[in-house]
Design a protein around this motif. Structure first.
Motif, PDB file in Angstrom:
ATOM      1  N   LEU A 295       8.120 -18.237  -1.760  1.00  0.00           N
ATOM      2  CA  LEU A 295       8.165 -19.548  -1.114  1.00  0.00           C
ATOM      3  C   LEU A 295       8.321 -19.362   0.393  1.00  0.00           C
ATOM      4  O   LEU A 295       9.081 -18.504   0.837  1.00  0.00           O
ATOM      5  CB  LEU A 295       9.354 -20.364  -1.641  1.00  0.00           C
ATOM      6  N   PRO A 296       7.614 -20.149   1.192  1.00  0.00           N
ATOM      7  CA  PRO A 296       7.771 -20.031   2.650  1.00  0.00           C
ATOM      8  C   PRO A 296       9.204 -20.331   3.062  1.00  0.00           C
ATOM      9  O   PRO A 296       9.775 -21.350   2.663  1.00  0.00           O
ATOM     10  CB  PRO A 296       6.816 -21.093   3.186  1.00  0.00           C
ATOM     11  N   THR A 297       9.797 -19.435   3.828  1.00  0.00           N
ATOM     12  CA  THR A 297      11.159 -19.624   4.324  1.00  0.00           C
ATOM     13  C   THR A 297      11.159 -19.919   5.812  1.00  0.00           C
ATOM     14  O   THR A 297      12.031 -20.624   6.309  1.00  0.00           O
ATOM     15  CB  THR A 297      12.021 -18.379   4.039  1.00  0.00           C
ATOM     16  N   LEU A 298      10.202 -19.375   6.535  1.00  0.00           N
ATOM     17  CA  LEU A 298      10.076 -19.679   7.960  1.00  0.00           C
ATOM     18  C   LEU A 298       8.941 -20.682   8.156  1.00  0.00           C
ATOM     19  O   LEU A 298       8.040 -20.804   7.332  1.00  0.00           O
ATOM     20  CB  LEU A 298       9.848 -18.408   8.772  1.00  0.00           C
ATOM     21  N   ASP A 299       9.016 -21.417   9.266  1.00  0.00           N
ATOM     22  CA  ASP A 299       8.002 -22.457   9.502  1.00  0.00           C
ATOM     23  C   ASP A 299       7.914 -22.756  10.995  1.00  0.00           C
ATOM     24  O   ASP A 299       8.660 -22.206  11.799  1.00  0.00           O
ATOM     25  CB  ASP A 299       8.350 -23.720   8.713  1.00  0.00           C
TER      26      ASP A 299
ATOM     27  N   VAL B 210       1.881 -14.696  17.145  1.00  0.00           N
ATOM     28  CA  VAL B 210       3.197 -14.265  17.625  1.00  0.00           C
ATOM     29  C   VAL B 210       4.182 -15.430  17.603  1.00  0.00           C
ATOM     30  O   VAL B 210       5.298 -15.332  17.099  1.00  0.00           O
ATOM     31  CB  VAL B 210       3.099 -13.661  19.039  1.00  0.00           C
ATOM     32  N   VAL B 211       3.749 -16.544  18.158  1.00  0.00           N
ATOM     33  CA  VAL B 211       4.597 -17.740  18.188  1.00  0.00           C
ATOM     34  C   VAL B 211       4.648 -18.405  16.817  1.00  0.00           C
ATOM     35  O   VAL B 211       5.687 -18.958  16.417  1.00  0.00           O
ATOM     36  CB  VAL B 211       4.077 -18.740  19.243  1.00  0.00           C
ATOM     37  N   TYR B 212       3.531 -18.323  16.085  1.00  0.00           N
ATOM     38  CA  TYR B 212       3.437 -18.968  14.775  1.00  0.00           C
ATOM     39  C   TYR B 212       3.157 -17.911  13.699  1.00  0.00           C
ATOM     40  O   TYR B 212       2.019 -17.764  13.240  1.00  0.00           O
ATOM     41  CB  TYR B 212       2.319 -20.016  14.777  1.00  0.00           C
ATOM     42  N   PRO B 213       4.170 -17.154  13.290  1.00  0.00           N
ATOM     43  CA  PRO B 213       3.941 -16.117  12.265  1.00  0.00           C
ATOM     44  C   PRO B 213       3.557 -16.746  10.929  1.00  0.00           C
ATOM     45  O   PRO B 213       3.919 -17.893  10.631  1.00  0.00           O
ATOM     46  CB  PRO B 213       5.296 -15.414  12.180  1.00  0.00           C
ATOM     47  N   LYS B 214       2.824 -15.996  10.148  1.00  0.00           N
ATOM     48  CA  LYS B 214       2.356 -16.500   8.854  1.00  0.00           C
ATOM     49  C   LYS B 214       3.540 -16.824   7.945  1.00  0.00           C
ATOM     50  O   LYS B 214       4.450 -16.018   7.759  1.00  0.00           O
ATOM     51  CB  LYS B 214       1.445 -15.477   8.181  1.00  0.00           C
ATOM     52  N   ARG B 215       3.502 -17.999   7.372  1.00  0.00           N
ATOM     53  CA  ARG B 215       4.577 -18.443   6.488  1.00  0.00           C
ATOM     54  C   ARG B 215       4.515 -17.750   5.131  1.00  0.00           C
ATOM     55  O   ARG B 215       5.536 -17.399   4.566  1.00  0.00           O
ATOM     56  CB  ARG B 215       4.481 -19.960   6.272  1.00  0.00           C
TER      57      ARG B 215
ATOM     58  N   ARG C 265      11.446 -13.408  13.453  1.00  0.00           N
ATOM     59  CA  ARG C 265      11.767 -14.633  14.180  1.00  0.00           C
ATOM     60  C   ARG C 265      10.725 -15.704  13.897  1.00  0.00           C
ATOM     61  O   ARG C 265       9.529 -15.422  13.786  1.00  0.00           O
ATOM     62  CB  ARG C 265      11.831 -14.343  15.680  1.00  0.00           C
ATOM     63  N   ALA C 266      11.192 -16.924  13.795  1.00  0.00           N
ATOM     64  CA  ALA C 266      10.319 -18.065  13.570  1.00  0.00           C
ATOM     65  C   ALA C 266      10.824 -19.227  14.405  1.00  0.00           C
ATOM     66  O   ALA C 266      11.843 -19.125  15.090  1.00  0.00           O
ATOM     67  CB  ALA C 266      10.302 -18.434  12.092  1.00  0.00           C
ATOM     68  N   GLN C 267      10.107 -20.339  14.370  1.00  0.00           N
ATOM     69  CA  GLN C 267      10.593 -21.510  15.091  1.00  0.00           C
ATOM     70  C   GLN C 267      11.734 -22.178  14.335  1.00  0.00           C
ATOM     71  O   GLN C 267      12.707 -22.630  14.933  1.00  0.00           O
ATOM     72  CB  GLN C 267       9.439 -22.478  15.345  1.00  0.00           C
ATOM     73  N   PHE C 268      11.604 -22.257  13.015  1.00  0.00           N
ATOM     74  CA  PHE C 268      12.749 -22.706  12.229  1.00  0.00           C
ATOM     75  C   PHE C 268      12.673 -22.126  10.832  1.00  0.00           C
ATOM     76  O   PHE C 268      11.636 -21.621  10.408  1.00  0.00           O
ATOM     77  CB  PHE C 268      12.866 -24.238  12.203  1.00  0.00           C
TER      78      PHE C 268
END
Length: 311
Positions: free
Chosen positions: A137-141, A162-167, A176-179
């Motif tokens: 399940l995607p944990t980062l988003d 880089v800013v939007y890594p694959k979920r 690191r992710a945005q949230f």
């Protein structure tokens, strides 16, 4: 926060008519957490039906774990509001906000705390999630934004990985992710307090986006810690319905207005209104959502305003 002995971490669970999952979650925490870790568990019952609450109360009363509290709320104040009430009964260095439909398969608390203590940039962290069938399940988003809503996650992940890594990728090192997913988040209590905690204007959805955005402004970033793993029985307390879909859009537009401004909010209201007008032609259940969007999806139409205090 409560007085007395200060624990290393406080786990806060919200129960809403899903006591069986809450019991399972508590048991998994007690089984998988190191005996050397000083922690407490606070369960907030968000005005469940009396039968569900009484069964949970009986279960908690039978547990041989002194640091377990069950607090009965007389009104359903939602995810953020319930957790903010839970924080009031904690006294810990770290706060773990965990959905009650979670089941530990590793010592998530110890693993994540060790990672956070190793690097001050690790501001809010979560473990790797699978569903009950073993599916990742995607944990980062990525933060809610007009660009994300219009073009989608895949577009963002393609133009700037880089800013939007694959979920939907299995990571083996902290990422690191945005949230991170609101189903399981650990944050230092001092950082949580510094940004004001959860925004209780939000009844359901996007609470983690809003919190992580505010934490990032003080250089406390969101990270996935994949060595910590858990199972998430997704959506137990919030079954799909038109009202839930409406709540999702109300929260989305509130967060966009808060963080991107009035023009971005108005643009998204128009975009979503046009989109759901055409959707409603083929799926009449969306006419109600279309009407709410025409009104601007105000907080006054949130499920929060329908809650009643139970005697």
């Amino acid at each position: 926060m409560s007085e007395g002995k200060k624990h290393e971490v406080a786990v806060i669970l919200i129960n809403y008519n899903s006591g069986a999952y809450t019991k399972s979650c508590i048991e998994s925490i007690l089984v998988h957490t190191s005996k050397t870790l000083d922690f407490q568990i606070v369960v907030i019952d968000n005005a469940s039906e009396d039968s569900d609450y009484q069964a949970l109360k009986s279960y908690c009363g039978q547990q041989d774990f002194a640091n377990l509290k069950l607090i009965r709320n007389d009104i359903n104040v939602g995810f953020g509001g319930g957790n903010m009430l839970g924080v009031h009964y904690t006294n810990a260095n770290y706060l773990a906000f965990i959905n009650n439909d979670s089941f530990f398969t590793t010592d998530c608390l110890s693993i994540i705390l060790n990672a956070m203590k190793s690097d001050p940039k690790f501001g809010i962290c979560g473990p790797l999630a699978h569903n009950e069938h073993g599916k990742l399940l995607p944990t980062l988003d990525h933060f809610a934004s007009p660009v994300k809503e219009i073009f989608g996650r895949n577009f963002l992940e393609t133009i700037n990985p880089v800013v939007y890594p694959k979920r939907k990728k299995l990571y083996t090192a902290p990422k690191r992710a945005q949230f991170i997913s609101g189903s399981f988040m650990i944050v230092a209590a001092a950082d949580f307090n510094a940004v004001g905690g959860f925004d209780t204007n939000i009844f359901l959805y996007y609470e983690e986006t809003d919190l992580c955005k505010r934490l990032a402004k003080i250089d406390k970033f969101a990270y996935l810690i994949p060595d910590a793993k858990f199972i998430h029985y997704h959506g137990i307390s919030t079954p799909k319905s038109t009202d839930i879909k409406i709540e999702l859009k109300i929260s989305l537009l509130y967060v966009i207005r808060k963080h991107y401004g009035f023009l971005a909010y108005k643009f998204m209201v128009v975009y979503l209104s046009v989109r759901y007008f055409f959707s409603s032609i083929f799926k009449p259940k969306y006419w109600k959502l279309f009407y709410i969007l025409l009104l601007g999806a105000p907080l006054s139409k949130s499920l929060k305003t329908r809650q009643r205090i139970k005697a």
